[in-house]
Design an enzyme around this catalytic site. Structure first.
Site, PDB file in Angstrom:
ATOM      1  N   GLU A 137       0.848  -1.201   0.000  1.00  0.00           N
ATOM      2  CA  GLU A 137       0.000   0.000   0.000  1.00  0.00           C
ATOM      3  C   GLU A 137       0.877   1.241   0.000  1.00  0.00           C
ATOM      4  O   GLU A 137       0.825   2.045   0.927  1.00  0.00           O
ATOM      5  CB  GLU A 137      -0.926  -0.027   1.212  1.00  0.00           C
ATOM      6  CG  GLU A 137      -0.167  -0.441   2.458  1.00  0.00           C
ATOM      7  CD  GLU A 137      -1.045  -0.694   3.667  1.00  0.00           C
ATOM      8  OE1 GLU A 137      -2.117  -1.280   3.508  1.00  0.00           O
ATOM      9  OE2 GLU A 137      -0.627  -0.284   4.754  1.00  0.00           O
ATOM     10  N   GLY A 163       2.155   4.870  -1.039  1.00  0.00           N
ATOM     11  CA  GLY A 163       1.691   6.149  -1.549  1.00  0.00           C
ATOM     12  C   GLY A 163       2.890   6.834  -2.178  1.00  0.00           C
ATOM     13  O   GLY A 163       3.005   6.999  -3.397  1.00  0.00           O
ATOM     14  N   ARG A 164       3.849   7.168  -1.309  1.00  0.00           N
ATOM     15  CA  ARG A 164       5.042   7.910  -1.702  1.00  0.00           C
ATOM     16  C   ARG A 164       5.774   7.302  -2.896  1.00  0.00           C
ATOM     17  O   ARG A 164       6.182   8.012  -3.808  1.00  0.00           O
ATOM     18  CB  ARG A 164       5.995   7.926  -0.503  1.00  0.00           C
ATOM     19  CG  ARG A 164       7.234   8.763  -0.668  1.00  0.00           C
ATOM     20  CD  ARG A 164       8.221   8.489   0.489  1.00  0.00           C
ATOM     21  NE  ARG A 164       7.555   8.270   1.754  1.00  0.00           N
ATOM     22  CZ  ARG A 164       7.316   9.218   2.658  1.00  0.00           C
ATOM     23  NH1 ARG A 164       7.734  10.432   2.452  1.00  0.00           N
ATOM     24  NH2 ARG A 164       6.692   8.938   3.783  1.00  0.00           N
ATOM     25  N   TYR A 210       8.999  17.630   9.315  1.00  0.00           N
ATOM     26  CA  TYR A 210       9.986  16.541   9.408  1.00  0.00           C
ATOM     27  C   TYR A 210      11.405  16.994   9.082  1.00  0.00           C
ATOM     28  O   TYR A 210      12.279  16.155   8.905  1.00  0.00           O
ATOM     29  CB  TYR A 210       9.665  15.435   8.396  1.00  0.00           C
ATOM     30  CG  TYR A 210       8.298  14.836   8.447  1.00  0.00           C
ATOM     31  CD1 TYR A 210       7.881  14.111   9.562  1.00  0.00           C
ATOM     32  CD2 TYR A 210       7.428  14.937   7.361  1.00  0.00           C
ATOM     33  CE1 TYR A 210       6.626  13.522   9.581  1.00  0.00           C
ATOM     34  CE2 TYR A 210       6.181  14.352   7.375  1.00  0.00           C
ATOM     35  CZ  TYR A 210       5.783  13.642   8.487  1.00  0.00           C
ATOM     36  OH  TYR A 210       4.548  13.049   8.501  1.00  0.00           O
ATOM     37  N   CYS A 222       3.161  33.404   9.946  1.00  0.00           N
ATOM     38  CA  CYS A 222       3.735  34.033  11.130  1.00  0.00           C
ATOM     39  C   CYS A 222       4.270  32.961  12.071  1.00  0.00           C
ATOM     40  O   CYS A 222       3.854  32.846  13.226  1.00  0.00           O
ATOM     41  CB  CYS A 222       2.696  34.905  11.817  1.00  0.00           C
ATOM     42  SG  CYS A 222       2.102  36.187  10.719  1.00  0.00           S
TER      43      CYS A 222
HETATM   44  C1  LIG Z   1       0.582   6.409   5.231  1.00  0.00           C
HETATM   45  C2  LIG Z   1       0.367   4.970   5.101  1.00  0.00           C
HETATM   46  C3  LIG Z   1       0.772   4.307   3.943  1.00  0.00           C
HETATM   47  C4  LIG Z   1       1.510   4.968   2.808  1.00  0.00           C
HETATM   48  O1  LIG Z   1       2.774   5.350   3.205  1.00  0.00           O
HETATM   49  P1  LIG Z   1       3.850   5.788   2.096  1.00  0.00           P
HETATM   50  O2  LIG Z   1       5.013   6.257   2.903  1.00  0.00           O
HETATM   51  O3  LIG Z   1       3.222   6.902   1.333  1.00  0.00           O
HETATM   52  O4  LIG Z   1       4.129   4.593   1.267  1.00  0.00           O
HETATM   53  C5  LIG Z   1       0.474   2.961   3.835  1.00  0.00           C
HETATM   54  N1  LIG Z   1      -0.165   2.307   4.816  1.00  0.00           N
HETATM   55  C6  LIG Z   1      -0.565   2.906   5.954  1.00  0.00           C
HETATM   56  C7  LIG Z   1      -1.293   2.125   6.964  1.00  0.00           C
HETATM   57  C8  LIG Z   1      -0.294   4.257   6.135  1.00  0.00           C
HETATM   58  O5  LIG Z   1      -0.684   4.855   7.264  1.00  0.00           O
END
Ligand SMILES: *Cc1c(COP(=O)(O)O)cnc(C)c1O
Length: 413
Positions: A272, A274-275, A314, A341
């Site tokens: 799963e 995203g990045r 971060y 600000c």
């Molecule tokens: C945020 C998150 C992801 C995605 O993380 P990436 O760093 O974008 O790959 C996948 N699974 C869970 C449960 C998350 O909280």
């Protein structure tokens, strides 16, 4: 000074032409780039019954979700809004994973209405579901083994609010079995922005061993093992891309050794990210307002931490390309700041850049994931527009910029 560069998906002329009639700041995503990353990930893991569930929270825009859908991904949702987005983008059934925590009943209700796969963050949710709604045929549990998998961001898992410890994992599967659940998933997210293949492989090995223990103890053959997201990307130009083909081959060996050779029914492998998918394929395009020469040199731009929080939150590095000055020496050192600000409203600190002036265009790299989506409205700042740079090289608006009327729309005055 010679510094390493990062590439843009569009030519300088293409973006400058577009800028003639377009207000900055804005995000732009590279469609071809997103498609290629997904294709590559799927190809690397094609030995398995593999599926990528794109983490919606990284880039929650239906146009982006649509692209991931066309490339064969599912989606990983964690809130009502993300479920609705997934639904609007046409996802349903086992193509939606609902990985929530501290979950309100209304969100379980929504997830069940979409026939999504529930991934439980606590076994206390089992009885709530049983009593107030129902338990579907397939349920997954999020595992938190404690300890430390060498990942800087996640660190000591005993401090993590996510997932359940081993004893609850076993108890949870037993309880689900008792309540008639037939198929089971195992999920864990134990690394984040990880660039060390060893840590990623270690997580897979650990979860495969856990699956074997579950088989021995409960007789359960898992339907799927979700290795989580968290593949890292090289934010800095001198960092290296993960070799996902190598990682995949190492994971394949462990899959065969631990699962197949011990006679388990081969579970599906889910991820799963995203990045890894959208991160390198998003850019924040901004314009320089003011240069200020104080104790340090400050470049004030028209974006701020409300548009891109990662540096302030971060200390994240996002590489900057200055349009029209790609070949100039980077012999000035600047803090690149917004107009909030707050003194941590710095999108880059002590950054070597070419000499800048008002009107210069700065493009921030690798903001496609957890960029626009982390935006907020502090100081009355408005969320920017999002564009897609399409595979046929056009800029298409996929979200308009917020207006001041949007900002005031929840007030009665
Ligand atoms: C945020 C998150 C992801 C995605 O993380 P990436 O760093 O974008 O790959 C996948 N699974 C869970 C449960 C998350 O909280």
């Amino acid at each position: 000074m010679l510094t390493l560069k990062k590439e843009l998906p569009f030519t300088e002329q293409e973006i400058l032409d577009f800028l003639e009639n377009t207000r900055t700041p804005f995000y732009v995503y590279d469609e071809a780039g997103i498609r290629n990353r997904i294709k590559k990930l799927k190809e690397a893991f094609s030995w398995a019954n593999f599926k990528e569930y794109f983490a919606v929270k990284a880039t929650p825009n239906p146009f982006i979700l649509q692209i991931t859908k066309e490339e064969g991904c599912g989606v990983d949702c964690s809130s009502m809004a993300e479920l609705v987005l997934a639904q609007k983008a046409g996802f349903k059934n086992e193509d939606i994973l609902f990985t929530s925590n501290d979950t309100p009943l209304s969100e379980y209700e929504k997830a069940l209405s979409l026939n999504a796969v529930l991934n439980l963050d606590d076994i206390g949710h089992i009885n709530i579901l049983k009593e107030r709604l129902y338990l579907p045929e397939l349920v997954s549990i999020r595992y938190n083994p404690g300890g430390d998998f060498g990942n800087e961001i996640i660190g000591n898992l005993e401090e993590s609010k996510f997932g359940v410890p081993k004893s609850d994992l076993i108890k949870g599967y037993k309880l689900l079995q008792k309540h008639g659940v037939k198929k089971f998933g195992l999920h864990a997210m134990l690394v984040s922005n990880e660039l060390n293949p060893r840590n990623i492989i270690m997580v897979a090995k650990f979860l495969f061993n856990t699956a074997f223990e579950i088989k021995k103890e409960l007789g359960i053959d898992l339907d799927f093992i979700d290795l989580g997201g968290g593949f890292g990307i090289p934010y800095k130009p001198d960092e290296e891309e993960l070799d996902i083909y190598y990682i995949s081959q190492e994971i394949k060996k462990l899959y065969e050794e631990i699962l197949i050779n011990n006679g388990l029914n081969p579970p599906k492998i889910y991820m799963e990210h995203g990045r890894y998918i959208s991160g390198p394929n998003g850019y924040l395009v901004t314009k320089v307002f003011h240069i200020k020469d104080s104790f340090k040199k400050y470049v004030g731009i028209d974006a701020n931490s409300a548009n891109l929080l990662r540096p302030a939150m971060y200390k994240a590095y996002h590489h900057i390309t200055v349009l029209n000055k790609k070949f100039e020496d980077e012999n000035e050192t600047y803090d690149v700041v917004g107009s909030l600000c707050e003194n941590n409203d710095k999108l880059a600190v002590d950054r070597a850049l070419p000499k800048l002036e008002s009107g210069d265009i700065l493009v921030f790299h690798d903001v496609g994931a957890h960029g626009h989506s982390m935006g907020f409205n502090y100081n009355g700042k408005l969320r920017s527009a999002e564009y897609l740079f399409t595979s046929d090289r056009k800029f298409k608006m996929i979200r308009r910029a917020e207006t001041i009327d949007d900002y005031f729309s929840t007030l009665n005055f």
